[in-house]
Design a protein around this motif. Structure first.
Motif, short mmCIF file in Angstrom:
data_model
loop_
_atom_site.label_atom_id
_atom_site.label_comp_id
_atom_site.label_asym_id
_atom_site.label_seq_id
_atom_site.Cartn_x
_atom_site.Cartn_y
_atom_site.Cartn_z
N TYR A 94 -13.32 -9.95 -15.78
CA TYR A 94 -13.72 -11.35 -15.91
C TYR A 94 -14.65 -11.87 -14.82
N GLY A 95 -14.86 -11.08 -13.77
CA GLY A 95 -15.72 -11.53 -12.68
C GLY A 95 -17.19 -11.46 -13.03
N VAL A 96 -18.01 -12.04 -12.17
CA VAL A 96 -19.46 -12.01 -12.37
C VAL A 96 -19.96 -10.62 -11.98
N PRO A 97 -20.62 -9.90 -12.88
CA PRO A 97 -21.05 -8.53 -12.59
C PRO A 97 -22.27 -8.47 -11.68
N ASN A 98 -22.47 -7.33 -11.06
CA ASN A 98 -23.68 -7.07 -10.32
C ASN A 98 -24.78 -6.82 -11.35
N MET A 99 -25.72 -7.74 -11.48
CA MET A 99 -26.70 -7.68 -12.56
C MET A 99 -27.54 -6.41 -12.51
N GLU A 100 -27.91 -5.98 -11.31
CA GLU A 100 -28.75 -4.78 -11.19
C GLU A 100 -28.00 -3.55 -11.73
N ASP A 101 -26.72 -3.41 -11.36
CA ASP A 101 -25.92 -2.29 -11.84
C ASP A 101 -25.71 -2.40 -13.34
N LEU A 102 -25.46 -3.61 -13.82
CA LEU A 102 -25.21 -3.82 -15.25
C LEU A 102 -26.42 -3.42 -16.08
N VAL A 103 -27.59 -3.87 -15.69
CA VAL A 103 -28.82 -3.54 -16.42
C VAL A 103 -29.05 -2.04 -16.42
N SER A 104 -28.85 -1.41 -15.27
CA SER A 104 -29.04 0.04 -15.15
C SER A 104 -28.08 0.80 -16.07
N ASN A 105 -26.81 0.38 -16.07
CA ASN A 105 -25.81 1.06 -16.90
C ASN A 105 -26.04 0.83 -18.38
N LEU A 106 -26.47 -0.39 -18.74
CA LEU A 106 -26.74 -0.68 -20.15
C LEU A 106 -27.94 0.12 -20.65
N LEU A 107 -28.95 0.28 -19.81
CA LEU A 107 -30.11 1.08 -20.18
C LEU A 107 -29.67 2.53 -20.44
N GLU A 108 -28.78 3.01 -19.58
CA GLU A 108 -28.26 4.37 -19.75
C GLU A 108 -27.48 4.49 -21.05
N LEU A 109 -26.71 3.44 -21.38
CA LEU A 109 -25.93 3.44 -22.61
C LEU A 109 -26.84 3.41 -23.84
N PHE A 110 -27.84 2.52 -23.84
CA PHE A 110 -28.71 2.37 -24.99
C PHE A 110 -29.59 3.61 -25.23
N SER A 111 -29.88 4.36 -24.17
CA SER A 111 -30.72 5.55 -24.31
C SER A 111 -29.89 6.83 -24.43
N PHE A 112 -28.58 6.68 -24.47
CA PHE A 112 -27.70 7.86 -24.52
C PHE A 112 -27.91 8.65 -25.82
N ARG A 113 -28.14 9.94 -25.68
CA ARG A 113 -28.25 10.82 -26.84
C ARG A 113 -27.62 12.17 -26.51
N MET A 114 -26.92 12.72 -27.47
CA MET A 114 -26.35 14.04 -27.29
C MET A 114 -27.48 15.06 -27.27
N ASP A 115 -27.37 16.06 -26.42
CA ASP A 115 -28.38 17.12 -26.35
C ASP A 115 -28.55 17.74 -27.74
N PRO A 116 -29.77 17.89 -28.23
CA PRO A 116 -30.01 18.44 -29.57
C PRO A 116 -29.37 19.80 -29.81
N ASP A 117 -29.21 20.59 -28.74
CA ASP A 117 -28.65 21.93 -28.89
C ASP A 117 -27.16 21.99 -28.58
N ASP A 118 -26.55 20.84 -28.31
CA ASP A 118 -25.14 20.81 -27.94
C ASP A 118 -24.25 20.97 -29.18
N LYS A 119 -23.57 22.11 -29.27
CA LYS A 119 -22.68 22.36 -30.40
C LYS A 119 -21.22 22.05 -30.04
N GLU A 120 -20.98 21.80 -28.75
CA GLU A 120 -19.62 21.54 -28.30
C GLU A 120 -19.25 20.07 -28.53
N GLY A 121 -19.99 19.18 -27.85
CA GLY A 121 -19.77 17.75 -28.07
C GLY A 121 -18.71 17.12 -27.20
N HIS A 122 -17.74 17.91 -26.74
CA HIS A 122 -16.63 17.34 -25.98
C HIS A 122 -17.11 16.70 -24.67
#
Length: 205
Positions: A94-122
């Protein structure tokens, strides 16, 4: 006598509530137990490796004060937690987040993709789960959106998982269900490769 503090259920003003709780903790002389991990500080001193009875009682009082000011539904999630753990988790939620960290983490989340050759996935599923925990995604986007984003991130080796969950309604999407499906498919891929390798060895003989 403790100061009167309104019960926080997640919908009120968190900043105002924390100020009231801080006053209550300070009044009892146990504020330090909420704002710092006293156990960590003691572990660094050879002659104070164990939490003394006095510290244990003070820490117990601190967590009792905080829980006393929370709704019952919130208290249930903090059973066996220290005052520092409860205080830290509440600020994450519920606290006010660190905006710089939040933006960085959200960018990482939005660009997240599984490696095309990854057959494991775990490992990829664990990585995504850890990323959600780091962002505390519930405060910024719905769990449904986070789960849809994870489905989109899956590669062609996990199309069966995507097809399976495409048949479900949006409100039926659960990350743990998708996670388990990815892991189950990974196990199936491992068994298939082991079988193929065994057949290959026999053929070579």
């Amino acid at each position: 006598m403790m100061l009167e503090v309104e019960i926080f259920d997640g919908s009120g003003n968190f900043t105002d509530w924390t100020e009231q709780v801080i006053l209550a903790l300070r009044q009892k002389g146990v504020l330090d137990y909420a704002e710092s991990d006293m156990r960590m500080g003691m572990a660094e001193e050879p002659d104070k490796k164990k939490f003394s009875n006095t510290d244990s009682k003070a820490g117990g009082l601190a967590v009792a004060i905080i829980l006393h000011c929370l709704s019952k539904s919130h208290c249930k999630r903090f059973i066996r937690s220290t005052a520092f753990e409860v205080w830290t988790e509440l600020h994450k939620l519920y606290g006010v987040p660190n905006m710089e960290d939040l933006v960085s983490n959200l960018l990482e989340l939005f660009s997240f993709r599984m490696d095309p050759d990854d057959k494991e996935g775990h490992a990829s599923a664990v990585q995504y789960s850890n990323l959600l925990d780091k962002i505390d995604f519930m405060a910024f986007l719905s769990s449904t959106m986070a789960n849809l984003m994870y489905l989109v991130s899956l590669n062609k080796h996990h199309d069966l998982v995507r097809l399976e969950f495409a048949k479900k309604k949006l409100n039926e999407l659960e990350f743990n269900d998708i996670f388990n499906a990815v892991c189950a498919l990974s196990d199936a891929h491992k068994k298939q490769r082991a079988y193929d390798k065994k057949i290959s060895v026999k053929t070579d003989l």
